[in-house]
Design a protein around this motif. Structure first.
Motif, short mmCIF file in Angstrom:
data_model
loop_
_atom_site.label_atom_id
_atom_site.label_comp_id
_atom_site.label_asym_id
_atom_site.label_seq_id
_atom_site.Cartn_x
_atom_site.Cartn_y
_atom_site.Cartn_z
N PHE A 222 -17.27 26.86 38.43
CA PHE A 222 -16.79 25.02 38.21
C PHE A 222 -16.85 25.11 36.79
CE2 PHE A 222 -21.31 24.59 40.27
CZ PHE A 222 -22.15 24.24 38.65
N VAL A 223 -16.75 23.96 35.84
CA VAL A 223 -17.06 23.65 34.24
C VAL A 223 -17.58 22.16 35.29
CG1 VAL A 223 -15.48 22.47 33.00
CG2 VAL A 223 -14.60 24.92 33.80
N LEU A 224 -18.46 21.93 34.04
CA LEU A 224 -19.24 20.42 33.54
C LEU A 224 -18.65 20.29 32.41
CD1 LEU A 224 -23.07 21.46 34.78
CD2 LEU A 224 -21.05 20.19 36.04
N VAL A 225 -18.35 18.38 32.72
CA VAL A 225 -17.91 17.48 31.26
C VAL A 225 -18.92 17.09 31.05
CG1 VAL A 225 -16.07 16.42 29.81
CG2 VAL A 225 -15.34 17.91 31.28
N LEU A 226 -20.00 17.40 29.84
CA LEU A 226 -21.16 16.25 29.81
C LEU A 226 -21.07 14.95 29.22
CD1 LEU A 226 -23.59 18.94 28.22
CD2 LEU A 226 -22.99 18.39 30.30
N GLY B 235 -24.12 15.08 25.49
CA GLY B 235 -23.06 14.41 25.96
C GLY B 235 -21.28 14.69 24.49
N GLY B 236 -20.51 15.08 25.30
CA GLY B 236 -19.11 15.21 25.30
C GLY B 236 -18.64 16.59 25.10
N ASP B 237 -19.70 17.63 25.33
CA ASP B 237 -19.42 19.10 25.34
C ASP B 237 -19.12 19.86 26.89
OD1 ASP B 237 -19.75 19.39 23.04
OD2 ASP B 237 -22.66 20.11 23.60
N VAL B 238 -18.78 20.65 26.42
CA VAL B 238 -18.02 21.46 27.77
C VAL B 238 -19.16 22.05 28.20
CG1 VAL B 238 -16.54 22.22 29.34
CG2 VAL B 238 -15.85 20.27 27.87
N MET B 239 -19.63 22.87 29.55
CA MET B 239 -19.84 23.91 29.86
C MET B 239 -19.09 24.54 31.04
SD MET B 239 -23.92 22.62 29.89
CE MET B 239 -24.06 22.42 31.15
N GLY B 240 -19.46 25.11 30.70
CA GLY B 240 -18.82 26.85 32.01
C GLY B 240 -17.79 27.01 31.95
N GLU B 241 -17.04 27.03 31.05
CA GLU B 241 -15.50 27.37 30.92
C GLU B 241 -15.29 28.46 31.13
OE1 GLU B 241 -16.19 26.38 26.34
OE2 GLU B 241 -16.83 25.38 28.59
N THR B 242 -15.58 28.96 30.13
CA THR B 242 -16.01 30.13 30.33
C THR B 242 -15.86 31.47 31.50
OG1 THR B 242 -17.16 30.97 28.41
CG2 THR B 242 -16.93 32.84 29.53
#
Length: 225
Positions: free
Chosen positions: A45-49, A73-80
């Motif tokens: 899964f991907v997280l949008v902070l 806040g505003g960053d995306v994590m886990g997209e790789t």
């Protein structure tokens, strides 16, 4: 999905993509200290902070946690992991209570396919992250400890510093050990460097609190070979 600003049709397309992303997935709240992503995990899964700060850590050769990045806040994590389905490469932990959108791999990839602007924004974000990592590896790990620490403090201040009556408060608050992890120095050497900066009236500090009083002085010290 922080990145360069767009204008005209590109901006409108980016706004549509962002609005669609904010409707994707499900809302989730993480409490301070809660693990958001775990190194070695096979979830995708991907997280949008939406707010707050997260610390990103890996492990060194002694299997000790090492702070390598900060996300806000505003960053995306886990997209790789969503792109390649490989295990997570790092652990992300909430610094404070955080609200996010948690988006499944399928929904993330579908969003990417539907919005061309999203592909460009994510590509820019990944490229910026890669360039930042290389720059930090050079600035944070070479030269005198005080210069390396000043570079790290300057980096976080310019990204996330909050104006206060005393100066610019560096966010998030880091321990001396965590500053040491960022610049590859022992905690005692970080303490000594902080004392020098405080004596020079460049910063003041307390437990997990650091305030910058002079950005020009900090820049001069950071640039000192």
């Amino acid at each position: 999905m922080n990145g360069a600003s767009a204008t005209g049709p590109e901006a409108a397309s980016a706004d549509r993509a962002r609005s669609a992303l904010m409707r994707a997935g499900t809302p989730r709240t993480y409490e301070a200290g809660e693990i958001m992503l775990l190194a070695g995990g096979t979830d995708t899964f991907v997280l949008v902070l939406l707010n707050g700060f997260a610390k990103v850590t890996t492990t060194d050769s002694r299997h000790a946690a090492v702070l390598v990045d900060i996300r806000a806040g505003g960053d995306v994590m886990g997209e790789t992991a969503a792109f390649d389905s490989e295990p997570r490469s790092a652990t992300a932990t909430a610094v404070e209570r955080m609200s996010v959108r948690r988006i499944s791999q399928d929904e993330w990839l579908a969003w990417m396919n539907r919005h061309q602007a999203a592909n460009l924004a994510i590509s820019r974000s990944l490229a910026h992250r890669s360039r930042t990592a290389v720059r930090r590896r050079i600035q944070f790990t070479r030269g005198p400890v005080i210069a390396r620490l000043s570079s790290a403090v300057l980096d976080l201040t310019e990204q996330y510093g909050a104006r206060t009556p005393e100066g610019l408060s560096v966010r998030p608050g880091l321990t001396h050990a965590e500053w040491g992890e960022l610049i590859g120095a022992g905690e005692r050497r970080v303490q000594h460097a902080l004392q020098e900066l405080r004596t020079a009236k460049v910063v003041s500090y307390g437990r997990c609190r650091l305030t910058v009083h002079s950005l020009p002085a900090l820049r001069r010290i950071a640039a000192d070979p």
